[in-house]
Design an enzyme around this catalytic site. Structure first.
Site, PDB file in Angstrom:
ATOM      1  N   TYR A  53     -13.965   8.661  -8.808  1.00  8.07           N
ATOM      2  CA  TYR A  53     -13.092   9.507  -8.007  1.00  8.07           C
ATOM      3  C   TYR A  53     -13.498  10.968  -8.191  1.00  8.07           C
ATOM      4  O   TYR A  53     -13.473  11.497  -9.306  1.00  8.07           O
ATOM      5  CB  TYR A  53     -11.628   9.339  -8.419  1.00  8.07           C
ATOM      6  N   SER A 207      -3.220   1.384  -1.631  1.00  6.85           N
ATOM      7  CA  SER A 207      -2.883   1.672  -0.225  1.00  6.85           C
ATOM      8  C   SER A 207      -1.650   0.901   0.238  1.00  6.85           C
ATOM      9  O   SER A 207      -1.662   0.241   1.290  1.00  6.85           O
ATOM     10  CB  SER A 207      -4.065   1.348   0.696  1.00  6.85           C
ATOM     11  N   PRO A 208      -0.541   0.947  -0.528  1.00 13.55           N
ATOM     12  CA  PRO A 208       0.650   0.175  -0.154  1.00 13.55           C
ATOM     13  C   PRO A 208       1.323   0.675   1.120  1.00 13.55           C
ATOM     14  O   PRO A 208       2.155  -0.031   1.689  1.00 13.55           O
ATOM     15  CB  PRO A 208       1.572   0.361  -1.365  1.00 13.55           C
ATOM     16  N   GLY A 212      -1.436   5.299   4.784  1.00 15.03           N
ATOM     17  CA  GLY A 212      -0.582   6.346   5.353  1.00 15.03           C
ATOM     18  C   GLY A 212      -0.008   6.013   6.708  1.00 15.03           C
ATOM     19  O   GLY A 212       0.931   6.665   7.174  1.00 15.03           O
ATOM     20  N   GLY A 216       4.574   6.200   9.648  1.00 12.01           N
ATOM     21  CA  GLY A 216       4.913   6.514  11.033  1.00 12.01           C
ATOM     22  C   GLY A 216       4.310   7.804  11.534  1.00 12.01           C
ATOM     23  O   GLY A 216       4.538   8.177  12.689  1.00 12.01           O
ATOM     24  N   LYS A 217       3.518   8.463  10.709  1.00 13.03           N
ATOM     25  CA  LYS A 217       2.990   9.779  11.104  1.00 13.03           C
ATOM     26  C   LYS A 217       1.984   9.709  12.246  1.00 13.03           C
ATOM     27  O   LYS A 217       1.727  10.708  12.915  1.00 13.03           O
ATOM     28  CB  LYS A 217       2.366  10.476   9.898  1.00 13.03           C
TER      29      LYS A 217
END
Length: 328
Positions: A53, A207-208, A212, A216-217
Site C-alpha cells: 500500500y 470493499s464492503p 463506494g 449511492g453517490k
C-alpha cells in the site's frame, strides 16, 4: 464497539476494521491522524494495511502514529506480504521473500510484532507447503501473533486451512481470510465462505461498500468530484460496479434506507457485517467524516424482512456444481 473473535481463535477484533489502502498516497498524514483518532475513540481496534500500500508508505505512516497517537497495545495491526512489482509475476509466496517482507514491514511499522499477518494472494509457482511454512515461522518466532490469507479461492483456502490443521502444535491454524464481499460482490458465498465456516476461519470483507458504489453517490451516472470514480488512477477500480445490475441493487439499498430513516451506507455495511461467517468488514474511508458515517452503523441491526429483500435483489446465480445437483 462490539468485539468479535476472529475465526476459531482467541484473537478479538472490533467488528469494523479500518483500511489504509490510500494512506501515503491519496490520504496524507493529517487526514490519517484524524482517521485513526476517530476510529480508536469509537472503540475500533483492527487496523489493516499491507506492504504494497503506497509502496510501503501506508505502513510507514501508521508506524509513525503508533504510540504518539494511539497506544500500540490497544490496536490489532494486520498487514500482508506477497505482492511484488513485477508484471510477469504479481505475487511471490516463497519463504525467503515472505519472511524478508515481514521484517521490512515490522521496520516500517516500528514494532517487533504484528497481530495478524496475511499472505496477500496465492502463488501458483511456489509449493503451498513452503508458503505456509513462512506463516509458521513468523508465529513461532513471535513476529506475528496470528496468520491468515487473502484472495484465496475456495479450493485454495480449503487446502491451506486443512494443511495447517493437519499438524496441531506444529503449524499455526489460519485465523482469517480477507476477501471482497458486499451486496455487489457475493462470489465468496459459492465456496470460500463455506470453507471458512467449516475450518473456523473468520472472514474479513474488503470493499464492503461495493467500492463506494453502495453509498449511492454514483446514482444517475454522477461522478462526485474527489470520489474514487472521478480519480483517473481509481476510476477503473469503481467502473465494474456501475452497470445496470449494480444500479438495481443500489436502488433497493436506497429504498431500504429511506424506510429505516438511515443512509444507504449504513444499510449496506450492516448487511455485510452481520452475514454468517463475517468477523469484521474493512472500511477504507478517506476522511474522518466518511469514517464517522461508517462507524455510526454500530447501533443498527437490519430487520429480517429488509435482509431478505436485499438478499433476493442481489442474489448471485449458483449453478452446478455449487447448487444441489439433485434439484436440477
Amino acid at each position: 464497539m462490539e468485539q468479535r473473535h476472529l475465526g476459531r481463535t482467541g484473537l478479538r477484533v472490533s467488528r469494523i476494521g479500518l483500511g489504509t489502502l490510500t494512506w501515503g498516497r491519496d490520504t496524507n498524514e493529517h487526514d490519517a491522524v484524524d482517521l485513526l483518532k476517530t476510529f480508536w475513540e469509537a472503540g475500533g481496534t483492527l487496523v489493516d494495511t499491507a506492504d504494497v500500500y503506497g509502496d510501503g508508505e501506508a505502513e510507514y505512516l501508521l508506524g509513525r502514529l503508533i504510540e504518539g497517537l494511539v497506544p500500540r497495545r490497544e490496536l490489532v495491526i494486520s498487514t500482508k506480504a506477497g505482492g511484488v512489482p513485477d508484471p510477469d509475476r504479481r505475487f511471490d509466496g516463497s519463504r525467503g521473500h515472505l519472511l524478508a517482507a515481514l521484517d521490512a514491514s515490522l521496520d516500517r511499522l516500528g514494532t517487533d510484532y504484528v497481530d495478524l499477518w496475511h499472505l496477500h494472494a496465492y502463488d501458483p509457482y511456489t509449493p503451498l507447503e513452503e508458503t505456509l511454512q513462512a506463516l509458521d515461522i513468523a508465529v513461532s518466532s513471535g513476529r506475528a501473533r496470528y496468520a491468515g490469507v487473502c484472495n484465496f479461492c475456495g479450493w485454495q483456502l480449503a487446502k491451506a486451512g486443512t494443511w495447517q490443521l493437519a499438524a496441531p502444535g506444529t503449524r499455526t491454524r489460519l485465523a482469517g481470510t480477507q476477501m471482497e464481499y458486499s451486496l455487489l460482490q457475493r462470489g465468496v458465498e459459492r465456496e470460500v465462505l463455506p470453507a471458512a465456516l467449516d475450518l473456523g476461519i473468520g472472514l474479513l470483507p474488503s470493499s464492503p461498500l461495493g467500492r463506494g458504489v453502495l453509498t449511492g453517490k454514483y446514482r444517475g451516472d454522477a461522478l462526485p468530484p474527489g470520489s474514487r470514480g472521478a480519480l483517473e488512477h481509481l476510476a477503473p477500480f469503481v467502473a465494474p460496479y456501475l452497470d445496470d445490475t449494480a444500479s438495481r441493487i443500489v436502488d433497493a439499498v436506497a429504498t431500504a434506507a429511506d424506510g429505516l430513516a438511515v443512509t444507504p451506507l449504513q444499510v449496506a455495511l450492516a448487511w455485510v457485517r452481520d452475514r454468517p461467517g463475517v468477523t469484521a468488514p474493512i472500511v477504507g474511508a478517506r476522511t474522518a467524516q466518511q469514517l464517522t458515517a461508517a462507524l455510526s452503523v454500530e447501533a443498527l441491526s437490519l430487520p429480517d424482512e429488509i435482509c431478505r429483500a436485499l438478499d433476493d435483489v442481489s442474489a448471485p446465480e449458483h449453478r452446478y456444481p455449487d447448487h444441489d445437483w439433485s434439484t436440477l
